[in-house]
Write a protein that holds these residues in place. Structure first.
Motif, short mmCIF file in Angstrom:
data_model
loop_
_atom_site.label_atom_id
_atom_site.label_comp_id
_atom_site.label_asym_id
_atom_site.label_seq_id
_atom_site.Cartn_x
_atom_site.Cartn_y
_atom_site.Cartn_z
N THR A 195 -34.21 -1.90 36.50
CA THR A 195 -35.41 -1.25 37.01
C THR A 195 -35.35 0.26 36.84
N LEU B 30 -35.88 -4.13 45.75
CA LEU B 30 -36.31 -5.17 44.82
C LEU B 30 -36.24 -6.57 45.43
N ASN C 193 -38.73 -6.73 37.49
CA ASN C 193 -38.18 -5.38 37.46
C ASN C 193 -39.14 -4.41 36.78
#
Length: 517
Positions: free
Chosen positions: A155, A216, A332
């Motif tokens: 990411t 995340l 991501n």
């Protein structure tokens, strides 16, 4: 000390006379000690081991710069034992006072030095906290910060690609790229920094105020370090505190949204979700094969901005672009896009960043495609949650798994992926636990035990991996994916997860010979 700690909020403050203890002499500890010395602090460095030649050199450099470097377990056994002066009877007599401790991520909160500092009311900072306080008073680059159990590195790298595509001088830092202390003190300042943060770093981070932040996902990991899943989650949640513009959360993981709801943020900060489904208001998500933004467009109730397509991302894992990227990579990318859009990046730059991006080695990286079988290196999957993301991406799998589970459970993982398994090949210390779970949830799936060997004998490690690859080749049928996604750490047999992936890839190439492609 010449100035209270609460006034040390930028590099232009008066750091002279600050008495700092730095724990650890690795990359983090060296960078922290060097930075503090540059700003006039009095620095003591303590490290439990004697270290390698690189650390010997670093200790010498810090000594020349004026640090008091003390190496050896006797200096870290109890607080603050590293500055002890022998008494008449030979016993250690403590004679050190410090104003702050700057610690490295590997040092657990219950380490005697850190625990004693806490008991005495001495603040403990991570290198992230120190870096935040060493930014310039005026014109400091904003921070875009990312944490989560899995996907942090991809990411942050995706985000950096988008920022750079927009023409910004941007860098990936934190747990990826250059140390954050080097990034904030670079003589040619950055326009923006993308920072990957671990739960270890967040535990001792107290004042950062990022432009935008993201968790995340959350799954059990590092419970041995934090003491409980609840403590681990609480440290992850700290990333949202004091966020200025956007807290990005995972719609598929409600715990991340709850973290946003509970965070103390700057007034006006927004909650922005990312989802693999159709995005609602204030979300980014997928509409068919389009990455769509309904968070940062004026008419978001009735329209969305196109940020790119799955095809733009399809070559990131090293394939030929004809197949869809794995779901975890899409997630991501959506999280990175949300952070980039919060920073004012245009949809066109987000799309160009997707097209430029290439995944790191060892994360669903294609090693070879031969006679209808695809060989994939996902060695970076060092816990069950990370492995699950990769296993969900393929319908028929010969799974290579095993290593150090670090206390994590594998029952739910194996139960979910059982229908996808063609066969399982196991190696490493905790391979038997995975094998037992496979026999419970997929009793008809063949399992081969390739064993374990000490990582100091790389010839033996190569032999084990050659056996792994030979067994996988025998099990695999055209259309299958042979997936190294261990769900476990690597240090029982390998110096790192990267080494594990490299050894696997080399064994695959040896086995396939000239036929690999």
């Amino acid at each position: 000390m010449s100035v209270p700690l609460d006034q040390l909020t930028h590099r232009d403050a008066d750091w002279a006379g600050l008495r700092a203890l730095v724990t650890g002499l690795g990359v983090t500890g060296f960078a922290a000690a060097d930075a503090l010395l540059q700003h006039g602090a009095e620095v003591t460095v303590v490290d439990a081991g004697q270290g390698d030649q690189k650390q010997e050199t670093q200790a010498g450099i810090l000594g020349i710069l004026g640090a008091d470097v003390r190496r050896g377990a006797e200096h870290t056994a109890a607080w603050p034992a590293m500055a002890a002066v022998p008494a008449d009877d030979g016993a250690a007599q403590v004679d050190l006072e410090v104003d702050v401790v700057v610690t490295s991520p590997g040092w657990r909160p219950d380490h005697p030095v850190l625990a004693a500092a806490a008991a005495r009311g001495i603040p403990v900072w991570s290198e992230i906290e120190l870096a935040w306080r060493l930014r310039p008073r005026v014109g400091a680059a904003p921070w875009l910060v990312v944490t989560g159990t899995n996907g942090k590195t991809s990411t942050v790298q995706l985000l950096t690609s988008m920022l750079q595509a927009a023409g910004l001088r941007a860098i990936a830092t934190g747990n990826v790229g250059v140390p954050v202390l080097d990034a904030v003190q670079h003589p040619d300042p950055y326009d923006v920094v993308a920072v990957e943060l671990s739960s270890f770093q967040l535990h001792f981070t107290h004042t950062i105020s990022p432009l935008a932040s993201c968790v995340l996902n959350l799954a059990p990991d590092h419970v041995d370090w934090h003491g409980s899943l609840e403590a681990y989650a609480a440290d992850k949640a700290k990333i949202y505190e004091r966020t200025q513009l956007a807290c990005v959360y995972n719609v598929q993981d409600p715990r991340t949204e709850a973290m946003v709801e509970q965070a103390e943020v700057v007034e006006g900060c927004r909650a922005v979700g990312f989802t693999l489904g159709t995005p609602g208001l204030s979300m980014v998500g997928l509409v068919d094969d389009v990455l769509a933004d309904r968070a940062f467009v004026e008419e978001r109730r009735t329209s969305a901005a196109e940020l790119g397509t799955l095809a733009d991302l399809s070559r990131a894992s090293g394939g030929d672009g004809s197949s869809a990227p794995p779901p975890h990579l899409v997630a991501n990318a959506l999280a990175a896009a949300a952070l980039a859009r919060a920073a004012g990046i245009t949809p066109a730059a987000v799309r160009e960043g997707l097209r430029r991006f290439r995944s790191d080695a060892h994360r669903t990286s294609i090693v070879a495609e031969h006679e209808g079988v695809t060989w994939v290196d996902d060695s970076k999957a060092t816990n069950p949650h990370a492995a699950l993301a990769a296993l969900r991406a393929y319908p028929h799998i010969v799974w290579v798994a095993g290593g150090q589970l670090k206390g994590a459970e594998v029952e739910d993982l194996v139960a979910e992926v059982a229908p996808r398994l063609r066969a399982v090949v196991l190696l490493g210390t905790d391979r038997h636990r995975i094998g037992e779970a496979v026999r419970r949830h997929a009793p008809d799936v063949p399992v081969h035990d390739a064993g374990v060997t000490d990582h100091g004998d790389m010839a033996a490690v190569d032999r084990v991996m050659d056996d792994v690859v030979a067994r996988c080749a025998a099990f695999a049928a055209p259309g299958d994916v042979v997936l190294l996604s261990p769900a476990a750490a690597s240090l029982d047999m390998f110096p790192s997860y990267g080494s594990r992936g490299d050894v696997f890839a080399a064994a695959v190439r040896r086995a396939l010979g000239e036929g690999g492609s």
